[in-house]
Design a protein around this motif. Structure first.
Motif, mmCIF file in Angstrom:
data_model
loop_
_atom_site.group_PDB
_atom_site.id
_atom_site.type_symbol
_atom_site.label_atom_id
_atom_site.label_comp_id
_atom_site.label_asym_id
_atom_site.label_seq_id
_atom_site.Cartn_x
_atom_site.Cartn_y
_atom_site.Cartn_z
ATOM 1 N N ARG A 1 93.537 -57.631 -2.339
ATOM 2 C CA ARG A 1 93.562 -58.908 -3.046
ATOM 3 C C ARG A 1 94.705 -59.813 -2.581
ATOM 4 O O ARG A 1 94.667 -61.008 -2.788
ATOM 5 N N THR A 2 95.729 -59.233 -1.996
ATOM 6 C CA THR A 2 96.909 -60.011 -1.614
ATOM 7 C C THR A 2 96.874 -60.519 -0.178
ATOM 8 O O THR A 2 97.785 -61.217 0.246
ATOM 9 N N ILE A 3 95.837 -60.195 0.568
ATOM 10 C CA ILE A 3 95.712 -60.653 1.956
ATOM 11 C C ILE A 3 95.335 -62.139 1.947
ATOM 12 O O ILE A 3 94.403 -62.532 1.251
ATOM 13 N N PRO A 4 96.033 -62.979 2.715
ATOM 14 C CA PRO A 4 95.637 -64.397 2.777
ATOM 15 C C PRO A 4 94.180 -64.537 3.223
ATOM 16 O O PRO A 4 93.760 -63.928 4.204
ATOM 17 N N PHE A 5 93.423 -65.317 2.466
ATOM 18 C CA PHE A 5 92.000 -65.512 2.715
ATOM 19 C C PHE A 5 91.762 -66.996 2.928
ATOM 20 O O PHE A 5 92.006 -67.807 2.035
ATOM 21 N N LEU A 6 91.293 -67.362 4.127
ATOM 22 C CA LEU A 6 91.082 -68.759 4.489
ATOM 23 C C LEU A 6 89.611 -68.994 4.794
ATOM 24 O O LEU A 6 88.939 -68.124 5.341
ATOM 25 N N LEU A 7 89.130 -70.169 4.464
ATOM 26 C CA LEU A 7 87.764 -70.554 4.786
ATOM 27 C C LEU A 7 87.787 -71.595 5.901
ATOM 28 O O LEU A 7 88.563 -72.548 5.850
ATOM 29 N N LEU A 8 86.959 -71.376 6.902
ATOM 30 C CA LEU A 8 86.802 -72.280 8.044
ATOM 31 C C LEU A 8 85.318 -72.583 8.114
ATOM 32 O O LEU A 8 84.521 -71.712 8.456
ATOM 33 N N THR A 9 84.922 -73.805 7.750
ATOM 34 C CA THR A 9 83.506 -74.056 7.538
ATOM 35 C C THR A 9 83.106 -75.499 7.774
ATOM 36 O O THR A 9 83.953 -76.393 7.799
ATOM 37 N N ASN A 10 81.818 -75.713 7.921
ATOM 38 C CA ASN A 10 81.267 -77.066 7.951
ATOM 39 C C ASN A 10 80.922 -77.537 6.549
ATOM 40 O O ASN A 10 80.764 -78.719 6.314
ATOM 41 N N GLY A 11 80.785 -76.603 5.613
ATOM 42 C CA GLY A 11 80.367 -76.915 4.242
ATOM 43 C C GLY A 11 81.518 -77.372 3.371
ATOM 44 O O GLY A 11 81.990 -76.622 2.528
ATOM 45 N N THR A 12 81.965 -78.586 3.588
ATOM 46 C CA THR A 12 83.150 -79.070 2.878
ATOM 47 C C THR A 12 82.797 -79.957 1.696
ATOM 48 O O THR A 12 83.410 -81.000 1.480
ATOM 49 N N SER A 13 81.842 -79.526 0.894
ATOM 50 C CA SER A 13 81.518 -80.307 -0.302
ATOM 51 C C SER A 13 82.663 -80.184 -1.303
ATOM 52 O O SER A 13 83.357 -79.166 -1.342
ATOM 53 N N PRO A 14 82.887 -81.221 -2.118
ATOM 54 C CA PRO A 14 83.953 -81.134 -3.132
ATOM 55 C C PRO A 14 83.773 -79.921 -4.046
ATOM 56 O O PRO A 14 84.757 -79.297 -4.446
ATOM 57 N N GLN A 15 82.524 -79.548 -4.335
ATOM 58 C CA GLN A 15 82.280 -78.391 -5.190
ATOM 59 C C GLN A 15 82.757 -77.103 -4.523
ATOM 60 O O GLN A 15 83.380 -76.256 -5.169
ATOM 61 N N ASN A 16 82.466 -76.948 -3.227
ATOM 62 C CA ASN A 16 82.914 -75.762 -2.505
ATOM 63 C C ASN A 16 84.435 -75.687 -2.443
ATOM 64 O O ASN A 16 85.018 -74.623 -2.605
ATOM 65 N N ILE A 17 85.061 -76.813 -2.207
ATOM 66 C CA ILE A 17 86.528 -76.838 -2.109
ATOM 67 C C ILE A 17 87.151 -76.466 -3.450
ATOM 68 O O ILE A 17 88.020 -75.583 -3.525
ATOM 69 N N LEU A 18 86.717 -77.090 -4.520
ATOM 70 C CA LEU A 18 87.256 -76.803 -5.855
ATOM 71 C C LEU A 18 87.005 -75.351 -6.243
ATOM 72 O O LEU A 18 87.903 -74.649 -6.710
#
Length: 145
Positions: A83-100
């Motif tokens: 749970r403590t490992i940094p988790f980053l998203l790299l995506t084309n799906g940058t909808s405000p809903q996905n970001i929030l």
């Protein structure tokens, strides 16, 4: 500065996986890179591994288990160190809903996929540099209650 542990990249698109791997090699990042094509494969690996992880970079939209579903499962079921490992998203799906939704579920970074190889390489270098310089709080160095 170098932090130990594997860097995990999860992406269902073969071309994106190949470009990421090429940029990674050109940057000569010393951590071992492990690539998965979906969230289920990655989660199986996390739960059966004995190695340490440094960073997880995942796409959002993948068949079977999305990047957000993977993070949710890691938060709910995974061991505390997972749970403590940094988790980053790299995506084309940058909808405000996905970001929030992502940030409200403990994702530490949300990045739009670059449109060119030099931009991808530059972003990967920035991500690596940032996370190698972050001071970690580990459970072994917390003060007693």
């Amino acid at each position: 500065m170098h932090k130990k542990g594997e860097i995990i990249f999860i992406e269902d698109d073969l071309d994106d996986r190949e470009l990421f791997e090429e940029a990674y090699k050109e940057l000569a990042i010393p951590n071992r890179l492990v690539i998965f094509k979906n969230g289920r494969e990655a989660y199986e690996y996390f739960n059966n591994m004995k190695k340490s992880l440094f960073l997880i970079i995942s796409d959002i939209n993948m068949p079977g288990m999305s990047g957000i579903q993977l993070r949710d499962k890691m938060q709910q079921v995974g061991e505390m160190n997972l749970r403590t490992i940094p988790f980053l998203l790299l995506t084309n799906g940058t909808s405000p809903q996905n970001i929030l939704y992502s940030y409200s579920h403990s994702v530490q970074g949300f990045f739009r996929k670059p449109s060119t190889y030099p931009e991808l390489k530059n972003l990967l270098q920035k991500i690596y540099t940032y996370w190698t310089n972050v001071t970690e709080a580990t459970f072994s160095n917390l003060p007693p209650e």
